[in-house]
Motif scaffolding. Structure first.
Motif: not given
Ligand code: SF4
Ligand SMILES: Cc1ncc(C[n+]2csc(CCOP(=O)(O)OP(=O)(O)O)c2C)c(N)n1
Ligand code: SF4
Ligand code: SF4
Lengths: 249, 68
Positions: B11-15, B17, B28, B41, B59-60, B63
């Protein structure tokens, strides 16, 4: 409970190097899932571009060839002609496809080469630090258009689907957006259709995916999705631009 | 009852999702980070999950796994 969503086998376990929230990852997943669902395991060959997707060969669970900037449709032409039983997909950004590679894509389309092109239009050069692309919107700020793209200096955005759909060669040309779940599902259908056309020998197809580059757009990943949905689709309308199946009906 | 599981090391915490979820299941985390240094996340309201897969579709980094 049953698993209703898991990572496709057509992606490797290598972590993507893309920036947080970059939609290259979504595009990769959609292609890989479509390949798996069409039974292309062991049969697919991908052509990776120059651009942020230069390492795509590490991510797809199939044979891959990384080629010189813009030349992916030419390389794919060779691969497909030598291995006509393989399913050959091309992955290119807008700098790669619509700038340095303009000649290759137009002539591959004009020849109706039996390949499937996935065109990532994020309206910017991602890898090299956010320079203006041929697809940059009028007024959009980039490192080489710091005051916003000015049509009198740099011309107007190139609309690749519209341009290529004037040719006789292509069998299917469509533009989708990776902006939200519903549009992502539509994009998957379009990619599947493009690959199926190739398997059925119908010839060239191109699916343009309106995408984000949050890092160089200088906005959050969520704001970048909104930019795709609210701004990019005005200049690049979504839809099917050519479909020989529909034309025959 | 539906649920998701997140591979937090990917996960990169992009938000994305978080934005996609119609049930506001995911947030997050403000304190949990992974080895790459991303705040990850966290499905804080899992009991509300309807198994729609929207989070996983956006989710890019692929994950998320969804069970329904
Ligand atoms: S979309 Fe994927 S990478 Fe981005 S915050 Fe959610 S779980 Fe993490
Ligand atoms: C022959 C050549 N010219 C220029 C470059 C520099 N270069 C690398 S990537 C790139 C553009 C990438 O933009 P795009 O195709 O939109 O892909 P993105 O990185 O946005 O995914 C350029 C100009 C190069 N690598 N090779
Ligand atoms: S620079 Fe842009 S296109 Fe490249 S990985 Fe980062 S967000 Fe994606
Ligand atoms: S499956 Fe649907 S409801 Fe459950 S966390 Fe994901 S987006 Fe939310």
């Amino acid at each position: 409970m049953a698993v209703v969503f898991e990572k496709t086998k057509m992606l490797t376990d290598v972590n993507f190097h893309y920036c947080p929230g970059c939609t290259h990852g979504i595009a990769h997943r959609l292609i890989a899932e479509a390949l798996e669902e069409l039974g292309c395991e062991g049969k697919a060959i991908g052509i990776a571009p120059v651009g942020c997707a230069v390492f795509a060969y590490k991510y797809f669970n199939c044979d891959m060839q990384q080629v010189a900037h813009g030349r992916a449709p030419a390389a794919a032409t060779g691969v497909k002609r030598v291995c006509p039983d393989k399913v050959v997909f091309v992955y290119q950004g807008d700098g790669d496809l619509a700038s340095i590679g303009t000649a290759e894509i137009i002539h591959a389309a004009a020849r109706g080469e039996n390949i499937t092109v996935i065109f990532i239009n994020n309206a910017i050069y991602g890898m090299t630090g956010g320079q203006m692309a041929p697809t940059t919107l009028i007024g959009q700020k980039t490192t080489t258009s710091p005051h916003g793209r000015d049509a009198s200096v740099s011309g107007n955005p190139i609309k690749v689907c519209e341009l290529l759909s004037t040719l006789d060669g292509p069998s299917y040309i469509a533009r989708c957006a990776l902006s939200d779940p519903a549009n992502v599902m539509k994009a998957k259908k379009a990619i599947t259709k493009g690959l199926k056309n190739q398997i059925e020998g119908k010839g060239f197809s191109l699916i343009e995916l309106l995408s984000t580059c949050p890092t160089n757009m200088g906005i959050t990943p969520i704001a970048a999705l909104d930019y795709v949905k609210n701004e990019m689709t005005k200049i690049f309308p979504l839809g099917v631009y050519k479909d020989i199946d529909a034309a025959q009906k | 009852m539906s649920s998701i599981s997140i591979d937090k090391e990917k996960c990169k915490g992009c938000g994305l999702c978080v934005k996609a979820c119609p049930k506001k299941v995911i947030e997050i985390s403000a304190d949990e980070s992974n080895k790459s240094g991303y705040f990850v996340a966290d499905p804080v309201r899992m009991q509300d999950c309807i198994g729609c897969t929207f989070c996983a579709l956006m989710c890019p980094d692929v994950c998320i796994t969804v069970e329904k």
